[in-house]
Write an enzyme that holds these catalytic residues in place. Structure first.
Site, PDB file in Angstrom:
ATOM      1  N   GLU A 293       7.131  -2.428  -8.517  1.00 35.93           N
ATOM      2  CA  GLU A 293       6.197  -3.386  -7.931  1.00 35.93           C
ATOM      3  C   GLU A 293       5.378  -4.187  -8.947  1.00 35.93           C
ATOM      4  O   GLU A 293       4.172  -4.302  -8.823  1.00 35.93           O
ATOM      5  CB  GLU A 293       5.265  -2.663  -6.960  1.00 35.93           C
ATOM      6  CG  GLU A 293       6.004  -2.134  -5.749  1.00 35.93           C
ATOM      7  CD  GLU A 293       5.072  -1.528  -4.712  1.00 35.93           C
ATOM      8  OE1 GLU A 293       5.144  -1.962  -3.554  1.00 35.93           O
ATOM      9  OE2 GLU A 293       4.295  -0.624  -5.054  1.00 35.93           O
TER      10      GLU A 293
HETATM   11  C1  ACM Z   1       6.977   2.836  -4.570  1.00 38.02           C
HETATM   12  O1  ACM Z   1       6.917   3.260  -3.413  1.00 38.02           O
HETATM   13  N1  ACM Z   1       6.321   1.734  -4.916  1.00 38.02           N
HETATM   14  C2  ACM Z   1       7.769   3.494  -5.567  1.00 38.02           C
END
Ligand code: ACM
Length: 687
Positions: free
Chosen positions: A310
């Site tokens: 992310e």
């Molecule tokens: C995640 O759930 N961002 C690994």
């Protein structure tokens, strides 16, 4: 008489969906590779005396003592004339989970005693876990059934991630979850130790990291957890998530930042921040080298998780110096202007990898790190889908699956259970399949504090444990649920608070009022699924107390599921009759109908009992619409049931109106929804 005969034949020939029908699995979870039950019993008048044969090992001796203590707790206190029989334990060598030593074992219970045989002590630990699930009622007491078990895991990497960054979890919480992991043969604690909201390990080299975070583990506490895990055959995989998810680091050491925002504290929000380290500065890698030097020495596991998830690259794109660096290194897209974020993150990953290699660690990361240029010895953890898992294996990387095992999304145990890392129709060749090492259930803790976290993990994590341990064809969902209930009781005995903590919260919410009506409601509520809790008119932050009704609501309502089973058995009978060209109205089994009626009546009456409490408690008022909806839906269910019992078809107009009413009732409140509403709808819908 003909319709009754058909119905009977059908029910015998094809058991209802919710009736477990498999081989005899008793309370064993995960189901072992082979089990042959005998007919005898080792009764409660038997005392087992351990005899260990193998290299001396204090861990094994302590585990045997724990098991015997727990087994003895199930025996009456005054078994005076007890006979002593041997618990003969033989093993070849001391097993090390971090070396993936063999885990297989055999366990035999015969009239002359109990025998455990395993190549390593890891197998002995698993055999003891199985032994603890064997006792079954024998008259007023419990006894060990005669049995011959041969067992070994399907996958070597069977993990549980606990996020201690979003909500800090004290050592006691981690320890009892390690006990539950050992009971279900999970062997990796993935400790998510840092995120935007906190850095949870004492760093002597860079102390501001833990100082800005407030709650953290001292290094002595980390070692205590490591010892506790090792004593149960469990590896501990530390995760320090970089380059994103790092506001806590940036609050401590602002020179790491790519963006202009100066964070003075750890992040006070759950919104995705999309911050990232500056990957162009040598000081970034110097700091990481210092920290990872310290942490790789603290954590003995050969693997080290660097996160990598992310980071959408917006901070990198917004920083002219980083863009100039990217341009100089040819990390732009073909248009010559746009940042190739993946190329820059791969550069960062390679720098991190060289640090980890220096400290003798193998790198693990989330599936975003996969791509051209990623070295083959990195392990990929797939969370966004199965594609990442299979792409990793096709690229020659080892991989583990977490997509489908996200416990924080409040999906059912059945959903996780049906998620196989390697289903029959997987797209991999044999060599690639070998790179799939297993999976991990994940407990992200935005909505789980140290009080209720057990109830968000258990018993559903046990369904993942079985999927990763047992053979692919061990997949009877009703039987899994039956055994899940047994494991849930077993875990209570081990000190897990998955049942007691929500119950305690309910009592707190009820105050001096009797808790029964509130419990009736909460038992059929579930938190809204997936990430919806963030978007339902209530903004959570890390300091929001998790003490509302939604926090006491089960992730998966057993009551709703059981009622669903009753509706299923009605539906299956209907289908069977229709399938034979019959137009007979189906008659519900009398016991089933009675139980359904009682349940629906209780739901219908519950709202008026609950009104005074809902009105008096400001924190409960928001749930009043759901209580009213339960009552109204139950009334419709009762009308439909009455017709069924009278063998009358519902009036089409009545049915259409009722379904419309039910749909109108289907509105979440207080971040929960009525789990039983779709179930009542199915009943009303029956033709
Ligand atoms: C995640 O759930 N961002 C690994």
């Amino acid at each position: 008489m003909r319709p009754f005969l058909l119905l009977l034949v059908f029910l015998l020939a094809r058991p209802a969906f919710c009736q477990p029908t498999t081989t005899d699995t008793r309370n064993l979870l995960p189901v072992p590779t082979t089990v042959r039950w005998g007919t005898g019993m080792l009764g409660w008048k038997v005392v087992l005396r351990p005899r260990l044969q193998g290299p001396a090992d204090t861990i094994t001796a302590a585990a045997v003592a724990r098991t015997l203590k727990r087994l003895n707790r199930q025996a009456p206190a005054t078994a005076r004339d007890a006979a002593t029989l041997p618990l003969q334990i033989s093993y070849g060598k001391v097993g090390r989970p971090e070396l993936f030593d063999e885990e297989r074992y055999s366990l035999r219970v015969t009239p002359t005693g109990v025998t455990i045989d395993a190549p390593t002590t890891l197998g002995v630990l698993h055999a003891l876990a199985t032994l603890e699930q064997l006792p079954q009622p024998d008259g007023r007491h419990s006894a060990l059934p005669e049995v011959d078990i041969q067992d070994q895991p399907r996958f070597a990497w069977r993990g549980l991630l606990i996020d201690v960054a979003r909500h800090f979890m004290p050592v006691s919480v981690i320890k009892r979850n390690l006990d539950a992991m050992a009971a279900t043969k999970l062997n990796v604690l993935h400790w998510h130790l840092s995120d935007d909201q906190g850095f949870r390990v004492e760093s002597r080299a860079l102390p501001r990291l833990h100082e800005v975070s407030g709650q953290y583990y001292t290094q002595a506490q980390v070692r205590e957890v490591l010892r506790y895990a090792a004593a149960r055959g469990i590896r501990v995989l530390p995760e320090f998530d970089v380059p994103g998810h790092t506001i806590a680091w940036q609050a401590a050491y602002p020179q790491l930042a790519s963006g202009d925002t100066l964070y003075k504290t750890v992040y006070q929000s759950w919104r995705l921040a999309n911050v990232a380290f500056d990957p162009t500065k040598e000081t970034t890698y110097q700091l990481l080298d210092t920290l990872f030097g310290e942490m790789t020495a603290l954590f003995p596991d050969p693997y080290f998780h660097i996160g990598g998830d992310e980071n959408d690259g917006r901070q990198w794109r917004g920083n002219p110096r980083i863009m100039a660096f990217a341009k100089a290194k040819k990390m732009l897209k073909p248009d010559g202007k746009t940042l190739d974020k993946h190329a820059l993150q791969t550069y960062f990953n390679r720098r991190v990898l060289s640090i980890l290699t220096k400290y003798n660690k193998q790198m693990v990361g989330w599936d975003e790190i996969l791509g051209p240029g990623l070295p083959k010895d990195a392990v990929i953890q797939s969370w966004r889908g199965k594609k990442g898992l299979y792409d990793a294996a096709k690229a020659g990387n080892r991989a583990i699956l977490s997509n489908g095992y996200y416990l924080d999304l409040y999906l059912s145990a059945a959903n996780a259970y049906g998620t196989d890392p390697l289903p029959v129709d997987n797209p991999l060749n044999v060599a690639q399949q070998r790179l799939i090492r297993g999976g991990e259930a994940t407990m992200w803790s935005e909505f789980a504090d140290s009080v209720i976290v057990d109830s968000r993990i258990w018993p559903r994590a046990a369904a993942v444990a079985e999927r990763l341990w047992s053979a692919r064809d061990v997949n009877n969902t009703p039987d899994m649920y039956r055994r899940l209930a047994a494991v849930s009781r077993q875990l209570e005995g081990l000190g897990l608070q998955h049942r007691s903590a929500p119950e305690q919260l309910l009592r707190q919410l009820a105050g001096p009022t009797d808790v029964v009506a509130l419990r009736t409601l909460v038992q059929v509520l579930e938190p809204v699924k997936e990430y919806k809790r963030h978007f339902q008119g209530f903004t959570y932050t890390p300091s929001t107390p998790l003490n509302r009704l939604v926090d006491a609501a089960p992730a998966e309502s057993d009551v709703a599921r059981n009622f669903n089973c009753r509706v299923d058995s009605l539906m299956e009978a209907t289908v069977a009759l229709a399938g034979r060209g019959s137009v007979f109205t189906m008659v519900p089994g009398r016991r089933n109908a009675l139980a359904m009626r009682q349940q629906l009546q209780a739901w219908q009456a519950n709202h008026s009992r609950l009104i005074p409490l809902l009105a008096a408690s400001p924190t409960l008022t928001e749930y009043a619409p759901l209580s009213a909806a339960l009552s109204a839906a139950a009334a419709l269910g009762l009308e439909r049931l009455a017709l069924l019992e009278k063998q009358q078809k519902p009036d089409a107009e009545w049915q259409a109106t009722a379904l419309k009413q039910l749909d109108a009732l289907n509105k979440p409140a207080g971040q929960t929804e009525l789990a039983v509403l779709p179930v009542i709808r199915r009943l009303v819908e029956l033709r």
